[in-house]
Design an enzyme around this catalytic site. Structure first.
Site, mmCIF file in Angstrom:
data_model
loop_
_atom_site.group_PDB
_atom_site.id
_atom_site.type_symbol
_atom_site.label_atom_id
_atom_site.label_comp_id
_atom_site.label_asym_id
_atom_site.label_seq_id
_atom_site.Cartn_x
_atom_site.Cartn_y
_atom_site.Cartn_z
ATOM 1 N N ASN A 67 40.917 43.061 42.044
ATOM 2 C CA ASN A 67 39.489 42.899 42.346
ATOM 3 C C ASN A 67 38.672 42.898 41.069
ATOM 4 O O ASN A 67 39.018 43.543 40.080
ATOM 5 C CB ASN A 67 38.998 43.986 43.314
ATOM 6 N N ALA A 68 37.601 42.123 41.136
ATOM 7 C CA ALA A 68 36.546 42.198 40.117
ATOM 8 C C ALA A 68 35.250 42.008 40.891
ATOM 9 O O ALA A 68 34.609 40.958 40.835
ATOM 10 C CB ALA A 68 36.716 41.128 39.049
ATOM 11 N N MET A 69 34.929 43.039 41.663
ATOM 12 C CA MET A 69 33.725 42.965 42.511
ATOM 13 C C MET A 69 32.463 42.930 41.635
ATOM 14 O O MET A 69 31.480 42.277 41.980
ATOM 15 C CB MET A 69 33.639 44.185 43.427
ATOM 16 N N GLY A 70 32.499 43.676 40.527
ATOM 17 C CA GLY A 70 31.323 43.705 39.642
ATOM 18 C C GLY A 70 30.261 44.694 40.078
ATOM 19 O O GLY A 70 29.067 44.484 39.827
ATOM 20 N N CYS A 123 35.501 51.713 35.944
ATOM 21 C CA CYS A 123 35.655 50.334 36.429
ATOM 22 C C CYS A 123 36.076 49.458 35.238
ATOM 23 O O CYS A 123 35.417 49.480 34.194
ATOM 24 C CB CYS A 123 34.329 49.843 37.009
ATOM 25 N N GLY A 258 42.915 54.192 49.167
ATOM 26 C CA GLY A 258 42.010 53.038 49.115
ATOM 27 C C GLY A 258 42.610 51.814 49.763
ATOM 28 O O GLY A 258 42.412 51.556 50.952
HETATM 29 C C1 SIN Z 1 33.867 46.894 41.343
HETATM 30 O O1 SIN Z 1 32.848 47.015 42.043
HETATM 31 O O2 SIN Z 1 33.971 45.983 40.509
HETATM 32 C C2 SIN Z 1 34.998 47.859 41.470
HETATM 33 C C3 SIN Z 1 34.605 49.200 41.034
HETATM 34 C C4 SIN Z 1 35.613 49.892 40.205
HETATM 35 O O3 SIN Z 1 36.648 49.328 39.837
HETATM 36 O O4 SIN Z 1 35.356 51.038 39.848
#
Ligand code: SIN
Length: 296
Positions: A67-70, A123, A258
């Site tokens: 993931n790379a939600m940001g 993150c 998670g």
């Molecule tokens: C994200 O929102 O990019 C993930 C958050 C995280 O990895 O801490």
């Protein structure tokens, strides 16, 4: 049999929802609490509303999820209501928060009401946030101290595995007054689509979670247990009760789940009942399991 006190919070079991999964709305946090979690952690919340990185921001790979939600979030100014709804689930609600500086972290912790704060200094793919501040021990100490001065709630610091020595960062959090550390956040990673030659994620790279990272997390928990006085909370690749027991034997006081929640929202009930049967059969308590791997 599974109940414990952790940094002053009473938990019915040592199994918590990890930050980032089903943690943006009070309704989803409440649902997870009703599925047997001992506590729930929100999605990381910052100063300003943020839409995050371009899609694709989460993909499944052979060995887990990238993931790379940001750090998408609605801002802490619009989030108290969600925490209040989550409390209807009857378990402690931990607010995961992020910021670019000690001032930003303490503004959020001083304004939100939650049972504890988990500081996201880990993150791996957010410019100016997360691991970019959490790889510097002096900054981690300053941020932790500032948050401790801003709130009476317990403060947990979530650590990145993407450093040479996670113990040094854990010790910095402890010196800043952290009540616990949480290990680990995702492992920096990427995937490339061989038809196009392009990176799969919109952000090009991101963080790996799921079963593949469990041995990495176990080693980090093991090392932190040896180095720190404060409790370590383990997270990374737990998919069944055996994994939870392994983390506790490595030195975790409690664990977070998670990625595996995506396949089974009732995983907390499943893990706790299997753990109880195992412990009954062995005539072990949580204290007997705790840190067993260090007693050899
Ligand atoms: C994200 O929102 O990019 C993930 C958050 C995280 O990895 O801490």
């Amino acid at each position: 049999m599974l109940s414990l006190s952790l940094t002053g919070l009473d938990l019915k079991n040592p199994l918590m929802l990890a930050a980032g999964i089903m943690g943006t709305t009070g309704g989803s946090l409440k649902r997870v609490a009703e599925g047997g979690a001992g506590a729930v952690v929100t999605k990381s919340i910052g100063i300003k509303a943020k839409s995050g990185h371009y899609n694709p921001s989460m993909v499944e790979v052979d060995c887990g999820y990238l993931n790379a939600m940001g750090l998408p979030n609605p801002s802490y100014k619009n989030f108290q209501h969600e925490i209040d709804i989550a409390h209807e689930g009857g378990v402690p609600v931990i607010a995961s928060i992020f910021g670019a500086s000690a001032d930003e972290f303490s503004e959020i912790a001083g304004s939100l009401r939650a049972d504890a704060f988990e500081l996201n200094v880990s993150c791996p793919h957010a410019c100016g946030y997360g691991a970019q501040v959490g790889s510097d021990p002096a900054l981690v100490e300053d941020i932790t101290r500032a948050v401790k001065n801003a709130t009476c709630a317990p403060v947990w610091v979530k650590l990145t595995p993407n450093v040479t020595d996670i113990k040094g960062i854990g010790l910095a959090a402890e010196s800043g007054g952290a009540d616990a550390v949480v290990a680990i956040n995702t492992v920096r990673a990427m995937a490339i689509d061989i038809e196009s030659g392009y990176p799969v994620l919109g952000n090009k790279f991101g963080g790996l979670s799921g079963m593949a990272i469990k041995p990495v997390a176990i080693k980090c928990v093991y090392d932190l247990y040896e180095a720190l006085e404060i409790p370590v909370i383990g997270v990374g690749g737990i998919s069944d009760w055996r994994d939870a027991v392994e983390f506790i034997m490595a030195g975790a006081r409690a664990v977070q789940i998670g990625s595996a929640v995506g396949n089974n929202i009732n995983i907390f009930n499943d893990v706790s009942s299997c753990m109880e049967s195992f412990m009954e059969e062995k005539e072990w308590t949580l204290d007997d399991l705790y840190g067993t791997a260090h007693k050899i």
